[in-house]
Enzyme design. Structure first.
Site, mmCIF file in Angstrom:
data_model
loop_
_atom_site.group_PDB
_atom_site.id
_atom_site.type_symbol
_atom_site.label_atom_id
_atom_site.label_comp_id
_atom_site.label_asym_id
_atom_site.label_seq_id
_atom_site.Cartn_x
_atom_site.Cartn_y
_atom_site.Cartn_z
ATOM 1 N N HIS A 51 39.284 57.952 4.098
ATOM 2 C CA HIS A 51 40.200 57.349 5.066
ATOM 3 C C HIS A 51 40.153 58.117 6.386
ATOM 4 C CE1 HIS A 51 42.824 55.185 1.812
ATOM 5 N NE2 HIS A 51 41.552 54.838 1.774
ATOM 6 N N GLU A 53 42.335 59.776 8.132
ATOM 7 C CA GLU A 53 42.933 61.108 8.166
ATOM 8 C C GLU A 53 41.973 62.162 7.607
ATOM 9 O OE1 GLU A 53 46.193 58.322 6.531
ATOM 10 O OE2 GLU A 53 44.021 58.300 6.815
ATOM 11 N N CYS A 76 48.274 57.113 2.927
ATOM 12 C CA CYS A 76 48.513 56.625 1.569
ATOM 13 C C CYS A 76 49.005 57.756 0.670
ATOM 14 C CB CYS A 76 47.251 55.993 0.992
ATOM 15 S SG CYS A 76 45.873 57.141 0.827
ATOM 16 N N TRP A 171 24.849 19.084 20.508
ATOM 17 C CA TRP A 171 25.848 20.144 20.411
ATOM 18 C C TRP A 171 26.965 19.815 21.383
ATOM 19 C CZ3 TRP A 171 25.436 23.347 16.464
ATOM 20 C CH2 TRP A 171 24.184 23.607 15.927
ATOM 21 N N ARG A 185 31.974 35.631 13.197
ATOM 22 C CA ARG A 185 31.936 35.693 11.733
ATOM 23 C C ARG A 185 31.970 37.118 11.195
ATOM 24 N NH1 ARG A 185 27.072 31.279 10.687
ATOM 25 N NH2 ARG A 185 28.280 29.393 11.205
ATOM 26 N N ASP A 201 25.424 18.727 7.877
ATOM 27 C CA ASP A 201 24.866 19.671 8.849
ATOM 28 C C ASP A 201 23.879 20.666 8.241
ATOM 29 O OD1 ASP A 201 26.562 18.423 10.662
ATOM 30 O OD2 ASP A 201 28.124 19.954 10.487
ATOM 31 N N GLU A 289 35.242 26.927 8.921
ATOM 32 C CA GLU A 289 34.344 26.184 9.799
ATOM 33 C C GLU A 289 34.072 24.813 9.193
ATOM 34 O OE1 GLU A 289 30.861 28.237 11.079
ATOM 35 O OE2 GLU A 289 31.926 30.075 11.581
ATOM 36 N N GLY A 291 35.260 20.699 8.215
ATOM 37 C CA GLY A 291 35.400 19.493 9.013
ATOM 38 C C GLY A 291 36.840 19.068 9.193
#
Length: 361
Positions: A51, A53, A76, A171, A185, A201, A289, A291
Site C-alpha cells: 500500500h 503508506e 488499513c 462514424w 477504457r 458491429d 458501451e 446499445g
C-alpha cells in the site's frame, strides 16, 4: 493549513498515477514529511502489492521517526492481500498522521484512526474529502453497496441518434473523439455490451495496455465463437451473461473454452442480479458501451451512476433511426432522469457532456 492541503494534494496526485490499475482496491497516495522536507513518497499500484503508506515508509527509512504522514485514505487495520498498514506506521515512529478521508470499508471505517490515537499518534482527518471521494467513487460504491459503479458511454448526433434507420453507425463522432473514448477504457475493470452490439458491429473491445474484462449480455447465448472480442484475449477475461433458458450445450461449449458464463434471470437477464454477481467477482467499475436498449434498461432500473455523452454536430433524423436510449420512455417530463454535477467540454467540433445520475432520496 495551506501547507497541509498542498501536501495532501501531492498525495492525491501520487494516487492518481495508478488510476485504473488498483481494482478492486482504492487509489491511495502517501507523503512523509520531516522538518518541512519530503522524505518519502508512495502510492498503491495494484491489488496484492504494498500500500501507499508502506511504499512511502520504505523510501523514508529511519527518517520516518518523528515525521508526519499525509495519506489520502485512512490506513488499513485488517489483513487482506497485504498486512495491515497501521502496524507498520506504529513501528516506524511516525508522530502525526494527516488522513484525507475515512475508509468507507466497514472492516476499517475509523478503526485505524482509533488505534493510532490510542498509541499516542496525533491524527487529523478531513482534507480534500470531496476530491478524494470523486477519484475513488467506484471503490466507495463497491465496498459499501456490493455493486459495481456503472458508467454509460454514448456517441451520438445532435438529435440523439446512435445509428441511422439502416443501422449504420460508422462514424458519428470524430477520429479524435473515438481515440479519446477508446483510451477511457483503461480506467475501468470491465466493458459491458449487449449481444446485438457484438452481432451488428463485431467490436474487439480491446484496451490499450490492459487486459480488461469483456462482458456480453446474451440471454440465449447467440454469441459467435469467431467474434472479434475473442481475438488476442484470454478467455478468462470474457464473461457471457445468459438466462436459464439458454441451451445447456451452448453453456458447456463456452465453459470448455474457459469462458465464464453467468446465469442471471429466466427469460431476460435480471440486471440487478447480474451486478451483484459481478461484484462477487470483484468487478467494481464498469463502462457500458452497449446499445439503446441496454442503456435504457440500466437507467430504468436505477443502476447507472454516471453518463458520458459525446455529441457530434450532425443531424441524422428519422423516426426509425436508433436513439441513444430506447425502451418505452417516460410519460411526463417530471419523470425525466436528471443529471447533476454536469461538466461540458469540447473535443474539436464534438461536445463532451458528463454528469451523475440524480438519485431521488
Amino acid at each position: 493549513m495551506a501547507r497541509d492541503l498542498h501536501l495532501m494534494k501531492l498525495a492525491m496526485q501520487l494516487a492518481l498515477k495508478a488510476k485504473g490499475k488498483t481494482w478492486p482496491n482504492p487509489m491511495v497516495g502517501a507523503v512523509i514529511v520531516r522538518n518541512n522536507k519530503i522524505v518519502g513518497r508512495g502510492f498503491h499500484l495494484r491489488a496484492g502489492l504494498p500500500h501507499a503508506e508502506i511504499m512511502a515508509l520504505r523510501e523514508a527509512k529511519e527518517k520516518a521517526r518523528g515525521a508526519k504522514l499525509y495519506v489520502t485514505l485512512e490506513p488499513c487495520s485488517h489483513f487482506g492481500r497485504t498486512p495491515p498498514c497501521v502496524k507498520a506506521i506504529l513501528k516506524s515512529g511516525i508522530k502525526e498522521v494527516m488522513v484525507g478521508m475515512k475508509d468507507p470499508n466497514p472492516l476499517n471505517n475509523g478503526r485505524s484512526i482509533g488505534i493510532l490515537r490510542k498509541n499516542g499518534i496525533k491524527v487529523r482527518v478531513g482534507f480534500l474529502e470531496k476530491e478524494l471521494e470523486r477519484i475513488n467513487e467506484p471503490f466507495i460504491k463497491y465496498i459499501t453497496q456490493k455493486h459495481p459503479f456503472v458508467t454509460i458511454k454514448v456517441g451520438q448526433s445532435l438529435d440523439g441518434k446512435i445509428a441511422t434507420r439502416t443501422g449504420d453507425a460508422k462514424w458519428i463522432t470524430s477520429v479524435r473523439t473515438r481515440k479519446f473514448t477508446h483510451n477511457l477504457r483503461k480506467f475501468y475493470d470491465a466493458i459491458l455490451v449487449g449481444i446485438n452490439t457484438v452481432i451488428k458491429d463485431n467490436p474487439y473491445l480491446n484496451c490499450p495496455g490492459k487486459a480488461i474484462k469483456k462482458i456480453v449480455i446474451d440471454s440465449s447465448l447467440r454469441l459467435p465463437f469467431d467474434a472479434k472480442i475473442f481475438y488476442q484475449t484470454d478467455p478468462h477475461n470474457i464473461i457471457v451473461v445468459a438466462t436459464h433458458s439458454a441451451p445447456r450445450d451452448r453453456i458447456g461449449r463456452f465453459q470448455k473454452r474457459g469462458i465464464k458464463v453467468l446465469i442471471a434471470g429466466r427469460q431476460r437477464v435480471a440486471l440487478k442480479t447480474l451486478l451483484r454477481k459481478l461484484a462477487d467477482l470483484e468487478i467494481s467499475n464498469i463502462l457500458v458501451e452497449g446499445g439503446s436498449e441496454i442503456n435504457a434498461a440500466l437507467l430504468k432500473e436505477g443502476l447507472v451512476d454516471k453518463i458520458y455523452f459525446f455529441i457530434a454536430p450532425k443531424i441524422i433524423g428519422g423516426r426509425n433511426a436508433i436513439d441513444s436510449f430506447g425502451g418505452e420512455g417516460i410519460k411526463f417530463i417530471r419523470s425525466a432522469v436528471r443529471l447533476h454535477h454536469v461538466e461540458v467540454r469540447r473535443i474539436n467540433e464534438d461536445i463532451w457532456v458528463e454528469g451523475y445520475v440524480h438519485r431521488n432520496s
